[in-house]
Design an enzyme around this catalytic site. Structure first.
Site: not given
Ligand code: K1U
Ligand code: ZN
Length: 167
Positions: A46, A51, A91-92, A133-134, A137
């Site tokens: 997401g 972000q 979270c990225l 989560h998004e 943000h």
């Molecule tokens: O909002 C963001 O920063 C993105 C975030 C979203 C998220 C992940 C997990 C739970 C809630 C919301 C991410 O994508 S973090 C990376 C991640 O979870 C992932 C990356 C590659 C494959 C699978 C998962």
């Molecule tokens: Zn996030």
């Protein structure tokens, strides 16, 4: 398409409250394409416009294994929620940090797509977690805000150390 820079915690720009999208034009379509490219490359499931330092109510999500179920939510509103689930979130904007967060298990979201058409999304499980989560943000909220002040301070220190070591 172009990769966008992801703003990282504790940058105050992540606390900006996003404004509604009112114009559905080629510029918005390019922003959506750039956000998907940035999210897939990260990699993530997401990404909210906040972000990438764009303070509009826009998010992209794809929780599928094959990265072939992209969803664009513009001006999203949760109109129904039920149940609870605890999921380990990342979270990225807070790289390398993971923590359990309690969210609604099922949500119904009313939103527009990238062309402005109305859509209703019924989500549960990981998709529901990711949309919540998004949407946080877009309201200037981060998953680390659900942690205790002490744990949040530890996160801040860990990220500062990661950055020192990377420099
Ligand atoms: O909002 C963001 O920063 C993105 C975030 C979203 C998220 C992940 C997990 C739970 C809630 C919301 C991410 O994508 S973090 C990376 C991640 O979870 C992932 C990356 C590659 C494959 C699978 C998962
Ligand atoms: Zn996030």
């Amino acid at each position: 398409m172009a990769l966008m820079k992801i703003v990282e915690f504790p940058d105050p720009r992540l606390r900006t409250v996003a404004q509604p999208v009112t114009v559905f034009d080629a510029e918005l379509a390019k922003l959506v394409a750039d956000m998907f490219e940035t999210m897939y490359e990260a990699p993530g499931i997401g990404l909210a416009a906040t972000q990438v330092d764009v303070h509009r109510q826009l998010l992209v999500v794809d929780v599928s294994e094959d990265k072939n179920q992209p969803l664009v939510l513009v001006n999203p509103r949760i109109v129904e929620r039920s149940g609870t689930q605890v999921c380990q979130e990342g979270c990225l904007s807070v790289p390398g940090i993971f923590a359990d967060v309690e969210r609604a298990e099922r949500i119904r979201v009313e939103a527009q797509d990238a062309k402005g058409a109305a859509q209703v999304i019924e989500a549960d499980g990981l998709l529901a977690v990711c949309i919540q989560h998004e949407m946080d943000h877009l309201a200037g909220k981060l998953f680390v805000d659900y942690l205790s002040p002490l744990k949040r301070e530890l996160v801040r220190k860990k990220l500062a150390k990661q950055r020192r070591n990377a420099a």
